[in-house]
Structures are given as C-alpha cells and as structure tokens.
Design a protein around this motif. Structure first.
Motif, PDB file in Angstrom:
ATOM      1  N   ALA A   1       0.836  -1.201   0.000  1.00 43.47           N
ATOM      2  CA  ALA A   1       0.000   0.000   0.000  1.00 43.47           C
ATOM      3  C   ALA A   1       0.873   1.254   0.000  1.00 43.47           C
TER       4      ALA A   1
ATOM      5  N   GLN B   1      -4.497   3.666   2.412  1.00 41.91           N
ATOM      6  CA  GLN B   1      -4.565   2.492   1.547  1.00 41.91           C
ATOM      7  C   GLN B   1      -4.244   1.215   2.333  1.00 41.91           C
TER       8      GLN B   1
ATOM      9  N   ARG C   1      -6.553  -2.035   2.667  1.00 43.24           N
ATOM     10  CA  ARG C   1      -6.020  -3.361   2.355  1.00 43.24           C
ATOM     11  C   ARG C   1      -6.346  -4.350   3.475  1.00 43.24           C
TER      12      ARG C   1
ATOM     13  N   LEU D   1      -4.604   1.275  -6.766  1.00 42.12           N
ATOM     14  CA  LEU D   1      -5.256   1.765  -5.548  1.00 42.12           C
ATOM     15  C   LEU D   1      -6.401   0.838  -5.150  1.00 42.12           C
TER      16      LEU D   1
ATOM     17  N   ASP E   1     -10.427   1.286  -3.458  1.00 41.86           N
ATOM     18  CA  ASP E   1     -11.456   2.298  -3.214  1.00 41.86           C
ATOM     19  C   ASP E   1     -12.726   1.594  -2.743  1.00 41.86           C
TER      20      ASP E   1
ATOM     21  N   ARG F   1      -2.506   8.668  -9.175  1.00 41.52           N
ATOM     22  CA  ARG F   1      -1.622   7.567  -8.750  1.00 41.52           C
ATOM     23  C   ARG F   1      -1.065   6.830  -9.974  1.00 41.52           C
TER      24      ARG F   1
END
Length: 175
Positions: free
Chosen positions: A16, A21, A25, A113, A115, A170
């Motif tokens: 991450a 993040q 995770r 990423l 989300d 990102r």
C-alpha cells in the motif's frame, strides 16, 4: 487456486502506498475472512470488485465510461464473474468488455489503488488497476455505458469524482 484465494494473495502482497490504503487493504482482507462469498455480487455485506483505468500514456489521456446506471464518468470495472480466475484478470476482462478495445495490458506491479464505495447493490471493495491501450486503440460503447470518451489527464477533475481523480494521479505517478 480459486479467485477468492487469488484475491487474498493479491491483497496480502500489495504494498500500500500510504496509511489510508493500508487500512483499506487490511479491511478488504478482514472482509474476505468474514465472508467466504465476499467475491460475489450476492454478498449483500459488500463484495470485492475489479476495475481498470484505461490509459494512453503517449497521448496523455484516459478513457472513461459514462456509467449507464450510476450516470457518472468512471473507469471500467465491475463485479467478478464465475469464469474469472484472478483479480487482475477480472479487471482486464472488465476493461476490454466495457471499452471495446482488444489488446489492453495491465500496468505491471499489481493494483494501483483500493477504493471502497457504496452502490445500489452493496458496498464495493474495488481493487483498481491501470490498463495500457495499444497504439491506435479505438473504443466501442458497450451496453453498460451511455458514452465513452478520452479525457486529457488534467481534464478528469472537471467530469469525474475524487476517486477517479485519485486513480488518475496515482497511475500517472507510476508511469
């Protein structure tokens, strides 16, 4: 290896990029541990989804879909299907189906990423990838889209929500 096991592996191995993040995770892993059906749309407590931002790095642009149900400009993606054997494979399948572009390849290195967002069916725990469009790619609107359109990187914020803007930023940082 099952799709469920692959998703667990992808999430365990993914580094991450920041604290938020990392929290997502870990939450995705906890969700899977608590819900053996957590990969499928039928899991009303939420489910893992896979998406991919289609990019044309040479052109400095991304392809977004005007989602038929949500009426928002988004990256390609959606629910995992029984034929999916890996999470990156599900993201690539969704990207090719929704963009109509054959020959997409995922940006190496795994997810870009994570989300988590609420949809009409349940919470989506989205694992987001980036897909590179081949030279000369021509998009074709699918039944899931009202429209498809290429946007310059800097124009995405004017049409899409913050989650898509973060994904574009990102992805650009990884190119």
């Amino acid at each position: 290896m099952s799709l469920y096991e692959n998703a667990e592996q992808v999430l365990q191995r993914w580094p991450a990029p920041d604290g938020e993040q990392e929290r997502l995770r870990l939450a995705y892993g906890e969700h899977l541990a608590a819900h053996p059906d957590g990969m499928w749309k039928a899991c009303r407590n939420g489910h893992i989804t896979a998406s991919a931002l289609v990019i044309d790095p040479a052109g400095g642009r991304v392809l977004l879909t005007l989602h038929r149900k949500l009426r928002m400009w988004l990256q390609m993606g959606g629910h995992c299907e029984p034929q999916d054997t890996t999470l990156p494979g599900a993201a690539l399948r969704e990207a090719m189906e929704e963009s109509g572009i054959p020959g997409l390849t995922l940006l190496p290195g795994g997810p870009v990423l994570l989300d988590r967002h609420r949809t009409p069916c349940a919470w989506h725990l989205d694992v987001q990838y980036a897909a590179l469009a081949p030279d000369g790619a021509v998009e074709a609107i699918s039944e899931e889209s009202l429209d498809l359109r290429w946007f310059d990187y800097d124009d995405v914020a004017a049409v899409a929500d913050e989650s898509v803007v973060r994904l574009v930023a990102r992805t650009r940082a990884l190119l």
